[in-house]
Design a protein around this motif. Structure first.
Motif, PDB file in Angstrom:
ATOM      1  N   SER A   1      64.474  46.304  54.951  1.00  0.00           N
ATOM      2  CA  SER A   1      65.567  46.812  53.794  1.00  0.00           C
ATOM      3  C   SER A   1      66.187  48.322  54.318  1.00  0.00           C
ATOM      4  N   ARG A   2      66.970  48.828  53.331  1.00  0.00           N
ATOM      5  CA  ARG A   2      67.727  50.098  53.927  1.00  0.00           C
ATOM      6  C   ARG A   2      66.841  51.035  53.584  1.00  0.00           C
ATOM      7  N   GLU A   3      65.932  51.072  52.597  1.00  0.00           N
ATOM      8  CA  GLU A   3      64.682  52.096  52.848  1.00  0.00           C
ATOM      9  C   GLU A   3      63.692  52.273  53.806  1.00  0.00           C
ATOM     10  N   GLU A   4      63.496  50.827  54.300  1.00  0.00           N
ATOM     11  CA  GLU A   4      62.655  50.936  55.490  1.00  0.00           C
ATOM     12  C   GLU A   4      63.204  51.382  56.797  1.00  0.00           C
ATOM     13  N   TYR A   5      64.388  50.999  56.864  1.00  0.00           N
ATOM     14  CA  TYR A   5      65.543  51.431  57.916  1.00  0.00           C
ATOM     15  C   TYR A   5      65.552  53.042  58.030  1.00  0.00           C
ATOM     16  N   LEU A   6      66.054  53.441  56.894  1.00  0.00           N
ATOM     17  CA  LEU A   6      66.051  54.898  56.884  1.00  0.00           C
ATOM     18  C   LEU A   6      64.788  55.726  57.254  1.00  0.00           C
ATOM     19  N   ASN A   7      63.604  55.198  56.371  1.00  0.00           N
ATOM     20  CA  ASN A   7      62.225  55.778  56.930  1.00  0.00           C
ATOM     21  C   ASN A   7      62.101  55.853  58.216  1.00  0.00           C
ATOM     22  N   LEU A   8      62.221  54.822  59.012  1.00  0.00           N
ATOM     23  CA  LEU A   8      61.939  54.578  60.352  1.00  0.00           C
ATOM     24  C   LEU A   8      62.843  55.418  61.092  1.00  0.00           C
ATOM     25  N   THR A   9      64.235  55.450  60.726  1.00  0.00           N
ATOM     26  CA  THR A   9      65.131  56.498  61.800  1.00  0.00           C
ATOM     27  C   THR A   9      64.646  57.746  61.537  1.00  0.00           C
ATOM     28  N   ARG A  10      64.533  58.163  60.181  1.00  0.00           N
ATOM     29  CA  ARG A  10      64.170  59.721  59.863  1.00  0.00           C
ATOM     30  C   ARG A  10      62.963  59.969  60.611  1.00  0.00           C
ATOM     31  N   ALA A  11      61.966  59.235  60.896  1.00  0.00           N
ATOM     32  CA  ALA A  11      60.577  59.420  61.403  1.00  0.00           C
ATOM     33  C   ALA A  11      60.607  59.443  62.864  1.00  0.00           C
ATOM     34  N   THR A  12      61.784  59.016  63.532  1.00  0.00           N
ATOM     35  CA  THR A  12      61.705  58.730  64.880  1.00  0.00           C
ATOM     36  C   THR A  12      62.503  59.697  65.694  1.00  0.00           C
ATOM     37  N   LYS A  13      61.588  60.599  66.507  1.00  0.00           N
ATOM     38  CA  LYS A  13      62.112  61.750  67.232  1.00  0.00           C
ATOM     39  C   LYS A  13      62.891  61.485  68.360  1.00  0.00           C
ATOM     40  N   ASP A  14      62.706  60.424  69.055  1.00  0.00           N
ATOM     41  CA  ASP A  14      63.616  60.005  70.227  1.00  0.00           C
ATOM     42  C   ASP A  14      64.504  58.614  70.283  1.00  0.00           C
ATOM     43  N   ALA A  15      65.433  58.637  70.455  1.00  0.00           N
ATOM     44  CA  ALA A  15      66.381  57.321  70.467  1.00  0.00           C
ATOM     45  C   ALA A  15      67.300  57.374  71.684  1.00  0.00           C
ATOM     46  N   THR A  16      67.332  56.120  71.931  1.00  0.00           N
ATOM     47  CA  THR A  16      68.470  55.790  73.158  1.00  0.00           C
ATOM     48  C   THR A  16      69.821  55.199  72.525  1.00  0.00           C
ATOM     49  N   PRO A  17      70.690  55.965  72.872  1.00  0.00           N
ATOM     50  CA  PRO A  17      72.249  55.411  72.075  1.00  0.00           C
ATOM     51  C   PRO A  17      72.551  53.972  72.514  1.00  0.00           C
TER      52      PRO A  17
ATOM     53  N   LEU B   1      61.192  44.569  66.291  1.00  0.00           N
ATOM     54  CA  LEU B   1      62.287  44.081  66.475  1.00  0.00           C
ATOM     55  C   LEU B   1      63.145  43.866  65.079  1.00  0.00           C
ATOM     56  N   TYR B   2      64.095  44.408  64.698  1.00  0.00           N
ATOM     57  CA  TYR B   2      64.614  44.634  63.158  1.00  0.00           C
ATOM     58  C   TYR B   2      65.762  43.933  63.416  1.00  0.00           C
ATOM     59  N   GLN B   3      66.354  43.735  61.812  1.00  0.00           N
ATOM     60  CA  GLN B   3      67.714  43.514  61.394  1.00  0.00           C
ATOM     61  C   GLN B   3      67.746  44.053  60.060  1.00  0.00           C
ATOM     62  N   TYR B   4      68.656  45.097  59.947  1.00  0.00           N
ATOM     63  CA  TYR B   4      69.165  45.523  58.514  1.00  0.00           C
ATOM     64  C   TYR B   4      70.624  45.598  58.645  1.00  0.00           C
ATOM     65  N   ASP B   5      70.892  44.591  57.503  1.00  0.00           N
ATOM     66  CA  ASP B   5      72.338  44.505  57.364  1.00  0.00           C
ATOM     67  C   ASP B   5      72.937  43.830  58.654  1.00  0.00           C
ATOM     68  N   THR B   6      73.941  44.709  59.088  1.00  0.00           N
ATOM     69  CA  THR B   6      74.541  44.244  60.516  1.00  0.00           C
ATOM     70  C   THR B   6      73.958  45.054  61.731  1.00  0.00           C
ATOM     71  N   LEU B   7      72.842  45.776  61.334  1.00  0.00           N
ATOM     72  CA  LEU B   7      72.237  46.526  62.546  1.00  0.00           C
ATOM     73  C   LEU B   7      71.047  46.146  62.601  1.00  0.00           C
TER      74      LEU B   7
ATOM     75  N   GLY C   1      70.667  48.014  68.838  1.00  0.00           N
ATOM     76  CA  GLY C   1      71.335  47.078  69.800  1.00  0.00           C
ATOM     77  C   GLY C   1      70.725  45.652  69.759  1.00  0.00           C
ATOM     78  N   ARG C   2      71.178  44.659  70.239  1.00  0.00           N
ATOM     79  CA  ARG C   2      70.986  43.501  70.256  1.00  0.00           C
ATOM     80  C   ARG C   2      70.024  43.076  71.200  1.00  0.00           C
ATOM     81  N   TRP C   3      68.736  42.579  70.781  1.00  0.00           N
ATOM     82  CA  TRP C   3      67.819  42.210  71.680  1.00  0.00           C
ATOM     83  C   TRP C   3      67.428  40.837  71.260  1.00  0.00           C
ATOM     84  N   LEU C   4      67.115  39.914  72.343  1.00  0.00           N
ATOM     85  CA  LEU C   4      67.170  38.854  72.152  1.00  0.00           C
ATOM     86  C   LEU C   4      65.377  38.640  71.838  1.00  0.00           C
ATOM     87  N   PRO C   5      65.037  37.846  70.714  1.00  0.00           N
ATOM     88  CA  PRO C   5      63.466  37.678  70.523  1.00  0.00           C
ATOM     89  C   PRO C   5      62.761  37.221  71.592  1.00  0.00           C
TER      90      PRO C   5
END
Length: 82
Positions: A66-82, A18-24, A42-46
């Protein structure tokens, strides 16, 4: 979300981040190696994430990343739910 097996093998759901990066905010489903399998922005209650992980015998980590961690995770993820 695609159906994922839960287990301790690569490519099986092992934990949630469960992450927060900036406003994401959102959840990453990770395998035993820490590789991201699925991204649920999206918003998920802990407390709900905690209940879900306990019910399904998964680990849960809650982090401000961090921004770097967020970018690394999103780039490595093959599936996402909008």
């Amino acid at each position: 979300m695609a159906t994922r097996r839960i287990g301790a093998s690569p490519r099986e759901a092992f934990s949630l981040l469960l992450y927060q990066y900036d406003t994401l905010t959102g959840l990453f489903v990770l395998d035993v190696t820490g590789s991201p399998l699925h991204h649920l922005p999206g918003r998920w209650l802990p407390e709900y994430a905690h209940t879900f992980t306990k019910r399904h015998n998964l680990s849960l980590a809650v982090h401000r990343i961090s921004r770097e961690e967020y970018l690394n995770l999103t780039r490595a993820t093959k599936d996402a739910t909008p």
